[in-house]
Design a protein around this motif. Structure first.
Motif, mmCIF file in Angstrom:
data_model
loop_
_atom_site.group_PDB
_atom_site.id
_atom_site.type_symbol
_atom_site.label_atom_id
_atom_site.label_comp_id
_atom_site.label_asym_id
_atom_site.label_seq_id
_atom_site.Cartn_x
_atom_site.Cartn_y
_atom_site.Cartn_z
ATOM 1 N N PRO A 22 2.159 -25.295 -41.591
ATOM 2 C CA PRO A 22 2.009 -24.388 -42.736
ATOM 3 C C PRO A 22 0.839 -24.842 -43.610
ATOM 4 O O PRO A 22 0.368 -25.980 -43.504
ATOM 5 N N LEU A 23 0.388 -23.963 -44.487
ATOM 6 C CA LEU A 23 -0.766 -24.286 -45.334
ATOM 7 C C LEU A 23 -0.534 -25.534 -46.175
ATOM 8 O O LEU A 23 -1.468 -26.294 -46.425
ATOM 9 N N ARG A 24 0.688 -25.760 -46.631
ATOM 10 C CA ARG A 24 0.942 -26.912 -47.495
ATOM 11 C C ARG A 24 0.725 -28.231 -46.755
ATOM 12 O O ARG A 24 0.595 -29.283 -47.388
ATOM 13 N N SER B 235 1.571 -18.532 -40.780
ATOM 14 C CA SER B 235 0.800 -19.779 -40.749
ATOM 15 C C SER B 235 -0.504 -19.657 -39.962
ATOM 16 O O SER B 235 -1.312 -20.584 -39.963
ATOM 17 N N TRP C 230 2.018 -22.383 -51.241
ATOM 18 C CA TRP C 230 1.906 -21.178 -50.415
ATOM 19 C C TRP C 230 3.071 -21.057 -49.426
ATOM 20 O O TRP C 230 2.884 -21.104 -48.217
ATOM 21 N N TRP D 47 -9.954 -20.559 -46.000
ATOM 22 C CA TRP D 47 -9.232 -19.292 -45.859
ATOM 23 C C TRP D 47 -9.433 -18.422 -47.097
ATOM 24 O O TRP D 47 -9.613 -17.205 -46.990
ATOM 25 N N GLN E 200 4.669 -18.549 -48.404
ATOM 26 C CA GLN E 200 4.506 -17.438 -47.458
ATOM 27 C C GLN E 200 3.203 -17.571 -46.656
ATOM 28 O O GLN E 200 2.832 -16.656 -45.929
ATOM 29 N N ASN E 201 2.524 -18.677 -46.837
ATOM 30 C CA ASN E 201 1.325 -19.007 -46.060
ATOM 31 C C ASN E 201 0.189 -18.004 -46.257
ATOM 32 O O ASN E 201 -0.069 -17.567 -47.365
ATOM 33 N N LEU E 202 -0.485 -17.632 -45.176
ATOM 34 C CA LEU E 202 -1.711 -16.840 -45.287
ATOM 35 C C LEU E 202 -1.520 -15.475 -45.944
ATOM 36 O O LEU E 202 -2.372 -15.062 -46.744
ATOM 37 N N GLU F 52 5.650 -21.609 -38.917
ATOM 38 C CA GLU F 52 6.245 -20.665 -39.861
ATOM 39 C C GLU F 52 5.536 -19.315 -39.803
ATOM 40 O O GLU F 52 4.352 -19.250 -39.459
ATOM 41 N N ARG G 209 -3.902 -28.665 -46.436
ATOM 42 C CA ARG G 209 -4.534 -28.174 -47.660
ATOM 43 C C ARG G 209 -6.049 -28.118 -47.537
ATOM 44 O O ARG G 209 -6.702 -27.367 -48.259
ATOM 45 N N SER H 159 9.011 -18.888 -34.524
ATOM 46 C CA SER H 159 9.255 -19.557 -35.804
ATOM 47 C C SER H 159 10.605 -20.252 -35.813
ATOM 48 O O SER H 159 11.072 -20.695 -36.864
#
Length: 337
Positions: free
Chosen positions: A162-164, A25, A203, A173, A205-207, A22, A167, A133
């Protein structure tokens, strides 16, 4: 762990790499890690394929000869020339026009590039990395992406979750963003409660979203003349999580340990009692199987959180979890940490 292993393997090679995931990410960050950890000595140059028109992108990538285009009063080197012996990173490669894909294929296969206005190819030596992506296989079936180029890139495919889905990386980060944004404010400390809360958010939208949240929290903390970011400094959407129950099926990290009068630390009791500590039931799953699977996942996450908080110091991490040194080493070996 899978992502780290794939990045480690890519560092040892010089073949093309495709980073799939994504937006936001961390795909370009992973590419930079691969580049700077590898023995190559050239530059790392990145281009956003969707940000330029096809003609501008061709000039940017492959360069041109004098008078080949209006305003070109001298030969112009493209990014492929400037990245000699280094890495060219193409962000969102699915946006690369099909005619430019053919030129990129020649570069990957033969190490050759033809400038705009030229008839003879030049030899270059560099590594190509790209991100996407979208499902490139679908783009191939639709005729929008060359199957040959797709095959070359997928030989080094790395999926960046992705961050989710990772975790255990969120706190690292968050601390990195706190150091980056907090340097000019003279603060970079996040409270344990804040770090635990950040792990609960998905998150989407990630980082970039995490970076923005940390920046806003630091600014609120600085405005309140405090030194440590606390829950009340976080954006409203995150503050609301402090009183929320986790969704079913979600594994939640434990709260920060509390100190006892003798100076030792013990984990606080779970407020979500059920099949096991800090576990939330998953519909349709046998209870016994749920406990066996979830407890293993929970144990690994606890170990990873402790190692993250102590910056890899195993003795401190063991003390943080209130377990003996030999027990801690046995458990991290069991989980491959």
């Amino acid at each position: 762990q899978v992502l780290r292993a794939e990045i480690g393997a890519a560092i040892q090679r010089t073949t093309p790499v495709l980073l799939e995931g994504e937006p936001g990410s961390g795909r370009e960050f992973a590419a930079r890690v691969i580049h700077f950890a590898s023995p190559c000595g050239g530059a790392f140059l990145a281009v956003e394929c969707a940000a330029l028109s096809p003609d501008a992108l061709e000039l940017e990538l492959f360069g041109c000869l004098t008078d080949a285009v209006p305003g070109a009063y001298s030969d112009r080197a493209g990014l492929v020339h400037q990245a000699q012996f280094g890495t060219l990173f193409l962000a969102e490669i699915q946006a690369l026009p099909i005619e430019h894909q053919r030129s990129l294929l020649a570069l990957v296969d033969r190490g050759e590039v033809v400038r705009v206005g030229a008839t003879k190819p030049e030899s270059v030596e560099l590594r190509v990395m790209a991100s996407t992506s979208v499902d490139l296989e679908r783009e191939v079936r639709a005729g929008r992406f060359l199957p040959e180029l797709h095959a070359r890139l997928c030989a080094g495919l790395i999926r960046v979750p992705p961050l989710r889905e990772r975790r255990e990386d969120i706190v690292d980060w968050a601390r990195a963003f706190a150091r980056e944004h907090g340097a000019r404010l003279g603060l970079d400390s996040l409270s344990p409660e804040v770090e635990s809360l950040l792990v609960l958010h998905d998150w989407p939208q990630n980082l970039p979203e995490l970076s923005d949240a940390i920046l806003r929290a630091l600014q609120a903390c600085h405005g309140a003349h405090e030194r440590t970011v606390r829950v009340e400094h976080l954006p409203a959407a995150l503050r609301e999580l402090s009183g929320a129950r986790p969704r079913r099926g979600m594994l939640v990290p434990p709260p920060p340990p509390r100190a006892t009068p003798d100076g030792t630390h013990v984990a606080q009791a779970s407020q979500y009692s059920g099949a096991g500590p800090w576990l939330v039931g998953v519909p349709g799953r046998d209870a016994a199987a749920e406990v066996a699977i979830s407890l293993r996942e929970f144990e690994k996450l606890c170990l990873m959180c402790a190692l993250a908080r102590t910056k890899g110091d195993k003795l401190k991490a063991a003390k943080l979890l209130a377990v003996g040194k030999s027990t801690f080493y046995r458990k991290i070996a069991k989980h491959g940490l």
